[in-house]
Scaffold this motif. Structure first.
Motif, PDB file in Angstrom:
ATOM      1  N   TRP A  25       0.840  -1.195   0.000  1.00  0.00           N
ATOM      2  CA  TRP A  25       0.000   0.000   0.000  1.00  0.00           C
ATOM      3  C   TRP A  25       0.877   1.247   0.000  1.00  0.00           C
ATOM      4  O   TRP A  25       1.795   1.357   0.813  1.00  0.00           O
ATOM      5  CB  TRP A  25      -0.863   0.049   1.260  1.00  0.00           C
ATOM      6  CG  TRP A  25      -1.803  -1.093   1.422  1.00  0.00           C
ATOM      7  CD1 TRP A  25      -1.554  -2.290   2.026  1.00  0.00           C
ATOM      8  CD2 TRP A  25      -3.157  -1.144   1.006  1.00  0.00           C
ATOM      9  NE1 TRP A  25      -2.683  -3.078   2.003  1.00  0.00           N
ATOM     10  CE2 TRP A  25      -3.681  -2.392   1.384  1.00  0.00           C
ATOM     11  CE3 TRP A  25      -3.991  -0.233   0.347  1.00  0.00           C
ATOM     12  CZ2 TRP A  25      -4.991  -2.755   1.125  1.00  0.00           C
ATOM     13  CZ3 TRP A  25      -5.288  -0.603   0.097  1.00  0.00           C
ATOM     14  CH2 TRP A  25      -5.776  -1.854   0.477  1.00  0.00           C
ATOM     15  N   LYS A  26       0.574   2.205  -0.877  1.00  0.00           N
ATOM     16  CA  LYS A  26       1.278   3.485  -0.884  1.00  0.00           C
ATOM     17  C   LYS A  26       1.043   4.226   0.435  1.00  0.00           C
ATOM     18  O   LYS A  26      -0.006   4.060   1.057  1.00  0.00           O
ATOM     19  CB  LYS A  26       0.725   4.406  -1.981  1.00  0.00           C
ATOM     20  CG  LYS A  26       0.881   3.941  -3.383  1.00  0.00           C
ATOM     21  CD  LYS A  26       0.239   4.984  -4.303  1.00  0.00           C
ATOM     22  CE  LYS A  26      -0.154   4.384  -5.616  1.00  0.00           C
ATOM     23  NZ  LYS A  26      -0.791   5.357  -6.504  1.00  0.00           N
TER      24      LYS A  26
ATOM     25  N   MET B 194      -2.416   5.958   1.149  1.00  0.00           N
ATOM     26  CA  MET B 194      -3.361   5.415   0.169  1.00  0.00           C
ATOM     27  C   MET B 194      -4.682   5.079   0.836  1.00  0.00           C
ATOM     28  O   MET B 194      -4.715   4.579   1.959  1.00  0.00           O
ATOM     29  CB  MET B 194      -2.762   4.154  -0.455  1.00  0.00           C
ATOM     30  CG  MET B 194      -3.615   3.472  -1.479  1.00  0.00           C
ATOM     31  SD  MET B 194      -2.699   2.030  -2.113  1.00  0.00           S
ATOM     32  CE  MET B 194      -3.853   1.426  -3.306  1.00  0.00           C
TER      33      MET B 194
ATOM     34  N   ILE C  78      -8.615   3.244   0.023  1.00  0.00           N
ATOM     35  CA  ILE C  78      -9.500   2.471  -0.848  1.00  0.00           C
ATOM     36  C   ILE C  78     -10.919   2.696  -0.332  1.00  0.00           C
ATOM     37  O   ILE C  78     -11.193   2.475   0.853  1.00  0.00           O
ATOM     38  CB  ILE C  78      -9.156   0.965  -0.802  1.00  0.00           C
ATOM     39  CG1 ILE C  78      -7.723   0.716  -1.250  1.00  0.00           C
ATOM     40  CG2 ILE C  78     -10.144   0.157  -1.627  1.00  0.00           C
ATOM     41  CD1 ILE C  78      -7.450   0.956  -2.705  1.00  0.00           C
TER      42      ILE C  78
ATOM     43  N   SER D 241     -13.561  -0.172   4.156  1.00  0.00           N
ATOM     44  CA  SER D 241     -12.655   0.727   3.450  1.00  0.00           C
ATOM     45  C   SER D 241     -11.306   0.594   4.131  1.00  0.00           C
ATOM     46  O   SER D 241     -11.213   0.170   5.283  1.00  0.00           O
ATOM     47  CB  SER D 241     -13.167   2.168   3.479  1.00  0.00           C
ATOM     48  OG  SER D 241     -13.414   2.601   4.790  1.00  0.00           O
TER      49      SER D 241
ATOM     50  N   ALA E  94      -9.756  -0.173 -12.152  1.00  0.00           N
ATOM     51  CA  ALA E  94      -9.487   0.965 -11.264  1.00  0.00           C
ATOM     52  C   ALA E  94      -8.775   0.493  -9.997  1.00  0.00           C
ATOM     53  O   ALA E  94      -7.897   1.195  -9.479  1.00  0.00           O
ATOM     54  CB  ALA E  94     -10.782   1.682 -10.929  1.00  0.00           C
ATOM     55  N   VAL E  95      -9.139  -0.685  -9.489  1.00  0.00           N
ATOM     56  CA  VAL E  95      -8.471  -1.227  -8.302  1.00  0.00           C
ATOM     57  C   VAL E  95      -7.003  -1.459  -8.628  1.00  0.00           C
ATOM     58  O   VAL E  95      -6.107  -1.059  -7.868  1.00  0.00           O
ATOM     59  CB  VAL E  95      -9.137  -2.542  -7.827  1.00  0.00           C
ATOM     60  CG1 VAL E  95      -8.305  -3.219  -6.751  1.00  0.00           C
ATOM     61  CG2 VAL E  95     -10.541  -2.261  -7.332  1.00  0.00           C
TER      62      VAL E  95
ATOM     63  N   ARG F 264      -4.987   1.732  -8.710  1.00  0.00           N
ATOM     64  CA  ARG F 264      -4.672   2.319  -7.395  1.00  0.00           C
ATOM     65  C   ARG F 264      -3.379   1.786  -6.829  1.00  0.00           C
ATOM     66  O   ARG F 264      -2.730   2.433  -6.015  1.00  0.00           O
ATOM     67  CB  ARG F 264      -5.818   2.037  -6.415  1.00  0.00           C
ATOM     68  CG  ARG F 264      -7.076   2.791  -6.697  1.00  0.00           C
ATOM     69  CD  ARG F 264      -8.166   2.432  -5.686  1.00  0.00           C
ATOM     70  NE  ARG F 264      -9.412   3.075  -6.031  1.00  0.00           N
ATOM     71  CZ  ARG F 264     -10.563   2.447  -6.159  1.00  0.00           C
ATOM     72  NH1 ARG F 264     -10.645   1.135  -5.958  1.00  0.00           N
ATOM     73  NH2 ARG F 264     -11.662   3.100  -6.486  1.00  0.00           N
TER      74      ARG F 264
END
Length: 177
Positions: A66-67, A70, A72, A129, A170-171, A174
């Motif tokens: 994960w950035k 970030m 979601i 999320s 799109a996922v 990301r």
């Protein structure tokens, strides 16, 4: 010593024994009892990413990075999941569906911060999320009880919290640089 190939085989065996997330959660707990060994086996992530380690119709195993910061939006998996963090932190907000006039929308129902070494099993109906709240990459293993990439899933628009089909392209985007 953590062996990624053995981890995959242990997860496959666990699903053959118990189609729920329970046996896989135990496999993940054993693996994450030494998160440093998992990090050593994969190496520290150099950038964000979503790497499938195994995928078929009843099981998907992913390595994620994960950035920093970030986020979601709320989404479902349409299958059980077991999340294990081997470096960093992941904050989850859990959501529940609203009924009546607000049908199709959700509201927050709980939260859980996962840190290095933590394991979080999730049932097939969970909506959550995710955010990486720290200024460095977070490394995780995710195991799903189905084909993560082909399942019909949903996400909720972040502002109005209205339901829509999940866009897998799109996922993937990301998780790119």
């Amino acid at each position: 010593m953590f062996d990624p190939e053995r981890f995959v085989e242990d997860c496959r065996d666990a699903v053959r024994q118990d189609a729920s997330h329970r046996a896989v959660a135990e496999v993940m707990r054993r693996a994450l009892s030494d998160p440093g060994a998992v990090m050593d086996a994969f190496g520290a992530p150099e950038g964000p990413g979503l790497e499938p380690l195994y995928r078929n119709s009843d099981l998907t195993i992913l390595r994620l990075a994960w950035k920093p910061t970030m986020m979601i939006p709320p989404h479902d998996h349409a299958m059980w999941a077991v999340i294990g963090i081997y470096g960093g932190r992941e904050d989850n907000i859990f959501w529940r569906r609203l009924e009546g006039e607000a049908e199709g929308r959700i509201e927050a129902a709980g939260a859980r911060a996962l840190s290095t070494g933590d394991v979080c099993p999730m049932g097939p109906d969970i909506i959550h999320s995710v955010a990486n709240p720290i200024p460095r990459l977070t490394a995780a293993l995710h195991v799903y009880g189905g084909d993560f990439f082909e399942a019909e899933r949903h996400e909720w628009e972040p502002e109005a919290l209205t339901e829509r089909p999940l866009d897998m392209a799109a996922v993937r985007a990301r998780f790119s640089d």
